[in-house]
Design a protein around this motif. Structure first.
Motif, PDB file in Angstrom:
ATOM      1  N   GLY A   1      62.887 -19.251 -32.598  1.00  0.00           N
ATOM      2  CA  GLY A   1      61.563 -19.110 -32.006  1.00  0.00           C
ATOM      3  C   GLY A   1      61.586 -18.976 -30.504  1.00  0.00           C
ATOM      4  O   GLY A   1      60.527 -19.017 -29.863  1.00  0.00           O
ATOM      5  N   GLY A   2      62.782 -18.827 -29.919  1.00  0.00           N
ATOM      6  CA  GLY A   2      62.924 -18.732 -28.479  1.00  0.00           C
ATOM      7  C   GLY A   2      63.210 -20.051 -27.793  1.00  0.00           C
ATOM      8  O   GLY A   2      63.446 -20.079 -26.572  1.00  0.00           O
ATOM      9  N   PHE A   3      63.231 -21.147 -28.556  1.00  0.00           N
ATOM     10  CA  PHE A   3      63.445 -22.468 -27.969  1.00  0.00           C
ATOM     11  C   PHE A   3      64.936 -22.785 -27.919  1.00  0.00           C
ATOM     12  O   PHE A   3      65.620 -22.746 -28.942  1.00  0.00           O
ATOM     13  N   PRO A   4      65.458 -23.092 -26.741  1.00  0.00           N
ATOM     14  CA  PRO A   4      66.904 -23.328 -26.618  1.00  0.00           C
ATOM     15  C   PRO A   4      67.328 -24.687 -27.163  1.00  0.00           C
ATOM     16  O   PRO A   4      66.517 -25.601 -27.316  1.00  0.00           O
ATOM     17  N   GLY A   5      68.627 -24.791 -27.444  1.00  0.00           N
ATOM     18  CA  GLY A   5      69.228 -26.058 -27.825  1.00  0.00           C
ATOM     19  C   GLY A   5      69.325 -26.258 -29.324  1.00  0.00           C
ATOM     20  O   GLY A   5      68.401 -25.935 -30.068  1.00  0.00           O
TER      21      GLY A   5
ATOM     22  N   THR B   1      68.953 -33.045 -27.971  1.00  0.00           N
ATOM     23  CA  THR B   1      69.278 -31.634 -27.798  1.00  0.00           C
ATOM     24  C   THR B   1      70.615 -31.491 -27.083  1.00  0.00           C
ATOM     25  O   THR B   1      71.042 -32.407 -26.363  1.00  0.00           O
ATOM     26  N   ASP B   2      71.268 -30.324 -27.272  1.00  0.00           N
ATOM     27  CA  ASP B   2      72.514 -30.078 -26.536  1.00  0.00           C
ATOM     28  C   ASP B   2      72.318 -29.087 -25.395  1.00  0.00           C
ATOM     29  O   ASP B   2      73.282 -28.658 -24.763  1.00  0.00           O
ATOM     30  N   ALA B   3      71.049 -28.704 -25.136  1.00  0.00           N
ATOM     31  CA  ALA B   3      70.716 -27.830 -24.004  1.00  0.00           C
ATOM     32  C   ALA B   3      69.296 -28.152 -23.565  1.00  0.00           C
ATOM     33  O   ALA B   3      68.482 -28.603 -24.372  1.00  0.00           O
ATOM     34  N   PRO B   4      68.972 -27.931 -22.308  1.00  0.00           N
ATOM     35  CA  PRO B   4      67.602 -28.192 -21.859  1.00  0.00           C
ATOM     36  C   PRO B   4      66.596 -27.435 -22.728  1.00  0.00           C
ATOM     37  O   PRO B   4      66.774 -26.245 -23.021  1.00  0.00           O
ATOM     38  N   THR B   5      65.532 -28.132 -23.131  1.00  0.00           N
ATOM     39  CA  THR B   5      64.559 -27.538 -24.040  1.00  0.00           C
ATOM     40  C   THR B   5      63.198 -28.181 -23.815  1.00  0.00           C
ATOM     41  O   THR B   5      63.032 -29.029 -22.925  1.00  0.00           O
ATOM     42  N   LEU B   6      62.223 -27.781 -24.614  1.00  0.00           N
ATOM     43  CA  LEU B   6      60.883 -28.357 -24.577  1.00  0.00           C
ATOM     44  C   LEU B   6      60.636 -29.119 -25.871  1.00  0.00           C
ATOM     45  O   LEU B   6      60.931 -28.608 -26.960  1.00  0.00           O
TER      46      LEU B   6
END
Length: 321
Positions: free
Chosen positions: A131-135, A158-163
């Motif tokens: 959906g475009g959301f990282p991590g 999470t393993d990456a910055p995300t929302l």
């Protein structure tokens, strides 16, 4: 635990009932949703539901679900995360993102991690870039009942910055009536975030004084007086669990919502309804962080970074007359 239904692609969805002699709740592994709430002495359920899985996978896909990874709206289907711009699904008015689009957790079959008489833990893994959301994200929700209180604790890593911004999206009617007209509502919020015509916050944070959204004193409410799809500002940062909202039906059944979140959204269901029912049947009450936060300077942030753990706590305390 029983099989509630089977998805179109052949996955079983289970129903789990937890509780005691005072309060019982049924949860589904589809969307980690709250399907039914029953209070002793009250001869009907308190949250709007369906016995048919196809309703939840269809037009009722917001009813009772755990909405995430980002609940509510993201304007222009984009946000900057840790300095990098990301684009999401424009599933709302072909321009904005609502409830994370097709990547929303309310469209997933959650795993049962633990189950006991009074509690259960469900989990889901969200892959990087969905959906475009990282991590690569791991989300768990712990539902439990103590006395006449149902509580929900959501955690995420999470393993990456995300929302991350989760909310339960149940619709409540404490009278089993045709609409929620005549319910009494109190919200411990001195501010709210006005919306534009797309129901996205303008960025202003407005004092409720002198407006129809001043609900600091309990007041009877009625459809369109005012319209509700409104985020009430509880605080500028997540804090301790505290009572923030009380809803009382004409029957005298009362629900008190407590949360550690910064906001609570009230939606009047004026534009949605269950099959063969009318609009305004129930009030959606969503403890959350403020909508569209990444795109609104000054709104409490919803970024989650590796090594951090997101925690959302909401509880519903019930009493009968």
């Amino acid at each position: 635990m029983t099989i509630f239904g089977t998805t179109a692609d052949g996955r079983d969805v289970h129903a789990i009932t937890i509780g005691n002699d005072t309060l019982r709740a049924t949860l589904l592994t589809w969307g980690a949703l709250l399907q039914d709430v029953r209070l002793a002495g009250v001869p009907y359920g308190l949250t709007l539901n369906s016995a048919d899985l196809s309703d939840y996978t269809g037009g009722m896909h917001h009813y009772g679900g755990l909405m995430g990874p980002v609940v509510n709206r993201l304007s222009n289907a984009q946000a900057v995360i840790d300095g990098t711009s990301h684009q999401f699904e424009a599933n709302y008015l072909d321009q904005h993102t609502l409830h994370s689009g097709a990547a929303g957790t309310h469209f997933k079959v959650w795993q049962i991690d633990e189950q006991a008489e009074n509690s259960c833990i469900l989990s889901v893994k969200l892959p990087n870039s969905e959906g475009g959301f990282p991590g690569n994200r791991t989300v768990r929700v712990h539902y439990r009942i103590t006395g006449s209180t149902l509580s929900m604790t959501v955690t995420a890593t999470t393993d990456a910055p995300t929302l991350i911004n989760f909310a339960n999206h149940s619709y409540w009617n404490l009278d089993a009536s045709e609409t929620w007209a005549g319910h009494r509502l109190q919200i411990a919020a001195g501010r709210y975030t006005p919306n534009d015509t797309a129901q996205i916050p303008t960025g202003e944070v407005r004092d409720v004084s002198g407006t129809s959204y001043d609900l600091r004193t309990p007041r009877d409410i009625h459809p369109q007086a005012p319209d509700f799809d409104t985020n009430f500002c509880l605080s500028d940062a997540p804090g301790a669990l505290r009572d923030v909202l009380t809803l009382t039906g004409q029957s005298g059944v009362t629900m008190t919502v407590a949360t550690n979140q910064t906001g609570i959204q009230v939606f009047d269901a004026g534009t949605t309804h269950r099959p063969h029912r009318a609009p305004y049947e129930g009030l959606a009450i969503e403890a959350q962080s403020w909508p569209d936060a990444p795109n609104k300077p000054g709104f409490p942030g919803i970024e989650l970074h590796p090594g951090q753990t997101y925690e959302q706590i909401t509880s519903w305390r019930f009493s009968a007359p």
